[in-house]
Write an enzyme that holds these catalytic residues in place. Structure first.
Site, mmCIF file in Angstrom:
data_model
loop_
_atom_site.group_PDB
_atom_site.id
_atom_site.type_symbol
_atom_site.label_atom_id
_atom_site.label_comp_id
_atom_site.label_asym_id
_atom_site.label_seq_id
_atom_site.Cartn_x
_atom_site.Cartn_y
_atom_site.Cartn_z
ATOM 1 N N HIS A 1 0.563 -0.859 14.888
ATOM 2 C CA HIS A 1 0.688 -1.662 13.663
ATOM 3 C C HIS A 1 1.939 -2.537 13.646
ATOM 4 C CE1 HIS A 1 1.083 -2.200 9.165
ATOM 5 N NE2 HIS A 1 -0.206 -2.431 9.339
ATOM 6 N N TYR B 1 0.285 5.511 11.997
ATOM 7 C CA TYR B 1 0.483 4.101 12.346
ATOM 8 C C TYR B 1 1.813 3.972 13.081
ATOM 9 C CZ TYR B 1 -3.115 2.516 8.964
ATOM 10 O OH TYR B 1 -4.273 2.295 8.266
ATOM 11 N N HIS C 1 3.135 -9.515 1.071
ATOM 12 C CA HIS C 1 2.848 -8.553 2.126
ATOM 13 C C HIS C 1 4.112 -8.090 2.850
ATOM 14 C CE1 HIS C 1 0.921 -7.422 6.148
ATOM 15 N NE2 HIS C 1 0.239 -6.703 5.280
ATOM 16 N N ARG D 1 -3.739 -5.846 19.278
ATOM 17 C CA ARG D 1 -4.625 -4.687 19.125
ATOM 18 C C ARG D 1 -6.049 -5.096 18.760
ATOM 19 N NH1 ARG D 1 -3.493 -2.458 14.134
ATOM 20 N NH2 ARG D 1 -5.480 -3.221 13.374
ATOM 21 N N ARG E 1 -6.196 -5.453 -0.863
ATOM 22 C CA ARG E 1 -7.625 -5.131 -0.819
ATOM 23 C C ARG E 1 -7.878 -3.631 -0.664
ATOM 24 N NH1 ARG E 1 -11.686 -8.485 3.004
ATOM 25 N NH2 ARG E 1 -10.861 -10.119 1.676
ATOM 26 N N ARG F 1 0.858 -1.185 0.000
ATOM 27 C CA ARG F 1 0.000 0.000 0.000
ATOM 28 C C ARG F 1 0.894 1.235 0.000
ATOM 29 N NH1 ARG F 1 -5.049 -2.080 1.190
ATOM 30 N NH2 ARG F 1 -5.135 -3.763 2.721
#
Length: 541
Positions: A428, A304, A271, A400, A241, A211
């Site tokens: 994160h 984040y 990822h 989290r 996504r 991303r």
């Protein structure tokens, strides 16, 4: 629900869409210091009689549906990008999987919606107040509502580990560098790629992108690097996504600039967060790495919490080259010296490490597991953590979000605690610590403890081996575990409770990290200011 005035008793239903282009709420005139606001759906409700003049309004119900956003993609298609683009267009017509409506909704209206949407009863959520509470965040930008906002956390520039350096490669050559975002600026990551793009000694840049921001400076630098004649290889994950469309646009621009672009691997999402710079130097070729827990996204890096390691450790570099050979070609997964990579090896690594702590506890050796992840749902990992607890291993989990492990069950998980830190910033980072019989080992990376991360994605977890950075990483976990402000602890009935502050100091781990980063930079600036100035004399003196 409507009733016809002309044909009395005839029942019908109408759906009025709430326009997304209009503000969700409007301020109304009010006396004194009072401020009044009205929701857009309430305005629509008040004027429904004018919209349906020939009908009598019998009942009104605001509702919202969530559609299945999974894409059905033929990953063997000749034009994979075109397949993704087709699937994105179909997403708006995806099957409804959730219906949110107000409590005490008219029964006829409820039945109509269930039938029209063909939704299961377990997909219905009745809410007490307004639907979609994200509109509350808009109040932060309204004049006069400043007191509702957190004091901003502004990153220190530069990060302490890069203080005094203008040459980022020199800094990394002199030692591993660890940065903690957003307390320390993400600009060091941006500058890492920017300097590589302009440096005449850099031969190649390889990077994974999952991303990125809408106006990404990192992609601009990758394009510049290709234009400067460097070999640039980028894996752009088109299956990320809700970022598919954005990633397609970036992939096309990178390809147009001459970059070698890979769209991901068949059947897997990529990822992992890694950037590799290959540089020619006097003593040969050197590989510089950035390894992270978060995306290469300069926008989300401001809100984040993530960690990033810069290193030119040769063995790490060899592992990085092997990893890129796997995700950009047809190489078989190698035996990595230091990296832990999914889907071939990460699950077995974590299972081994948990079992090892269990065995250490049984032998009376130092043992313990401390883990910070976003989600913990993997059945096998949970089973092994229960076994570790029963053997006497102290297990401290910072999760989290979703956690399917239940702590505090007698005979099963008395030695496990589960805390969730939800504060001003979104937690994160992923961190894994194992006591290892008195020689603690600590790892960071991109993977949560979920089947999708361990089995169906390319993920990367890496060790922190530099002694200075290890100590800092241990301290980061300790600070999180001491949080008494934003932490909530899961009970054995799966409910969460805030920390009982009686007799305890109020500690926010996020503000502690922020203040520590500021103090560290001020100390470095003070040292630099007070350093002795040495005059340069001519050779003749």
């Amino acid at each position: 629900r409507l009733s016809s005035k002309e044909n009395k008793g005839e029942k019908c239903f109408a759906v009025v869409q709430v326009p997304s282009i209009l503000p969700r709420f409007t301020e109304l005139p009010a006396d004194g210091d009072t401020r009044c606001f009205i929701l857009l759906e309430d305005i629509i409700t008040d004027y429904l009689e004018e919209l349906f003049e020939l009908h009598e309004i019998k009942a009104v119900c605001p509702f919202r549906i969530t559609r299945n956003s999974d894409l059905t993609i033929d990953e063997e298609a000749d034009d994979f990008m075109y397949e993704i683009e087709k699937s994105i267009k179909r997403r708006k017509r995806g099957r409804p999987v959730r219906l949110e409506l107000l409590q005490h909704t008219d029964e006829d209206t409820r039945k109509f919606l269930i039938k029209a949407l063909n939704i299961n009863e377990n997909g219905i959520y009745e809410v007490q107040g307004p639907i979609d509470l994200t509109f509350f965040s808009k109040f932060a930008n309204i004049p006069g509502c400043e007191k509702l906002c957190f004091a901003p956390i502004r990153p220190t520039t530069p990060p302490g580990d890069f203080f005094g350096y203008t040459d980022i490669f020199r800094a990394i050559r002199e030692g591993d560098r660890l940065v903690h975002h957003p307390y320390e600026t993400f600009d060091c990551v941006v500058q890492f790629i920017a300097q590589a793009a302009e440096d005449e000694n850099v031969l190649a840049i390889k990077q994974t992108l999952y991303r990125v921001s809408g106006n990404s400076p990192i992609i601009a630098s990758l394009i510049k690097a290709a234009e400067n004649g460097k070999q640039v290889t980028v894996l752009v994950e088109l299956k990320a996504r809700f970022d598919e469309e954005n990633n397609i646009n970036w992939a096309k621009k990178l390809e147009k600039a001459g970059c070698h672009v890979i769209y991901g691997l068949t059947g897997l999402k990529t990822h992992c967060k890694i950037a590799l710079v290959v540089r020619r130097e006097e003593d040969g070729i050197r590989r510089y790495l950035h390894l992270g827990t978060g995306n290469y996204n300069d926008s989300t890096a401001k809100i984040y919490t993530d960690l990033g390691l810069f290193t030119c450790n040769e063995q790490f570099g060899a592992d990085a080259s092997s990893l890129f050979n796997v995700i950009t070609g047809y190489s078989r997964p190698p035996e990595y010296k230091h990296f832990i990579v999914a889907p071939h090896g990460m699950r077995s690594f974590f299972e081994y490490m948990i079992r090892q702590e269990t065995e250490n506890a049984k032998k009376g050796l130092p043992s313990g597991i401390t883990v910070k992840v976003n989600s913990l749902v993997d059945p096998k990992i949970i089973e092994l953590l229960y076994e570790a607890s029963k053997a006497g291993v102290r297990v401290q989990l910072i999760v989290r979000g979703i956690c399917c492990l239940i702590p505090g069950i007698e005979g099963v998980s008395e030695n496990i605690t589960v805390m969730s830190i939800v504060g001003q910033l979104l937690e994160h980072s992923r961190i894994f610590r194992f006591e290892n019989a008195g020689n603690p080992r600590i790892y960071m990376g991109s993977a949560d403890w979920m089947p999708r991360n361990l089995d169906r994605r390319v993920e990367l977890v890496f060790p922190i081996e530099d002694e200075t950075q290890k100590a800092r990483a241990f301290g980061i976990l300790d600070t999180m575990l001491s949080d008494t402000t934003n932490a909530r602890f899961m009970q054995s009935d799966t409910s969460y409770e805030h920390v009982d502050l009686r007799g305890k100091k109020k500690i926010s781990s996020q503000l502690t990290f922020y203040h520590e980063a500021q103090a560290r930079l001020k100390e470095l600036q003070s040292i630099e200011k007070d350093s002795v100035l040495i005059p340069i004399h001519s050779a003749e003196e």
